[in-house]
Scaffold this active site. Structure first.
Site, PDB file in Angstrom:
ATOM      1  CE1 TYR A   6      50.193   2.706   1.434  1.00 26.60           C
ATOM      2  CE2 TYR A   6      52.253   1.954   2.339  1.00 26.60           C
ATOM      3  CZ  TYR A   6      51.482   2.063   0.909  1.00 26.60           C
ATOM      4  OH  TYR A   6      51.910   1.564  -0.166  1.00 26.60           O
TER       5      TYR A   6
ATOM      6  CD  GLU B 196      50.087   8.962  -0.493  1.00 26.97           C
ATOM      7  OE1 GLU B 196      50.477   8.960  -1.661  1.00 26.97           O
ATOM      8  OE2 GLU B 196      49.036   8.197  -0.128  1.00 26.97           O
TER       9      GLU B 196
ATOM     10  CG  ASN C 171      49.790  -3.143  -4.688  1.00 24.70           C
ATOM     11  OD1 ASN C 171      50.834  -2.689  -4.321  1.00 24.70           O
ATOM     12  ND2 ASN C 171      48.684  -2.611  -4.619  1.00 24.70           N
TER      13      ASN C 171
ATOM     14  CE  LYS D   6      52.839  -0.251  -3.067  1.00 27.56           C
ATOM     15  NZ  LYS D   6      51.332  -0.832  -2.244  1.00 27.56           N
TER      16      LYS D   6
ATOM     17  CG  HIS E 141      51.128   4.167  -3.449  1.00 24.77           C
ATOM     18  ND1 HIS E 141      50.031   3.888  -2.524  1.00 24.77           N
ATOM     19  CD2 HIS E 141      51.244   5.583  -3.170  1.00 24.77           C
ATOM     20  CE1 HIS E 141      49.430   5.346  -2.255  1.00 24.77           C
ATOM     21  NE2 HIS E 141      50.389   6.317  -2.245  1.00 24.77           N
TER      22      HIS E 141
END
Ligand code: CMP
Length: 140
Positions: A51, A128, A114, A11, A117
């Site tokens: 998402y 995805e 975070n 990310k 992913h």
């Protein structure tokens, strides 16, 4: 046990802090084969599509804005139980609760930012991967 493919995303916070090599290395050292790899910057439209399962949740807009805020590195890895094993390597969603030794436990203090992913099921991995990669960008 089955050989699976899954989508790993480093990310914006991971790219910005120079963790790309370290994160890729953890999956390589574990034994996974990298079959797709690219750097990209999400548009808001692509982030909403990626998402889409979270649409309607309180954090959705924040999540989309964050993912589209800077470059990311997307990678498809292949190996035995790749989905379950990669989820264990990254750790629980909230970096404050993720145990040391996991990627989030070592590098994140946030639930939103975070660092990484990983797809959470066979179906979400297929979805995805298809959102980010064309067939010709993946090694057979
Ligand atoms: P990820 O594994 O990419 O899947 C969805 C993401 O939404 C998750 O990691 C977090 O980055 C984010 N997320 C999930 N729950 C929350 C929350 N309560 N607040 C902010 N972000 C969240």
């Amino acid at each position: 046990m089955a050989v699976e493919r899954t989508l790993i995303l480093i990310k914006p916070d991971g790219v910005e802090r120079g963790l790309v090599g370290e994160i890729i290395s953890r999956f390589e050292k574990k034994g996974f084969r990298i079959v797709g790899l690219k750097m990209l910057k999400f548009s808001e439209e692509l982030a909403e599509k990626f998402y889409s399962v979270h649409r309607g949740k309180g954090f959705f807009n924040e999540l989309v804005n964050y993912i589209a805020s800077g470059p990311v590195v997307a990678m498809v890895i292949e190996g035995e139980s790749a989905i379950k094993v990669s989820r264990a390597i990254i750790g629980p969603t909230d970096g404050r609760e993720a145990p040391p030794g996991t990627i989030r436990g070592d590098y994140s203090l946030s639930k939103l930012k975070n660092t990484v992913h990983a797809s959470d099921s066979v179906d979400s991995a297929a979805y995805e991967i298809s959102v980010i990669f064309n067939e010709h960008e993946l090694i057979p």
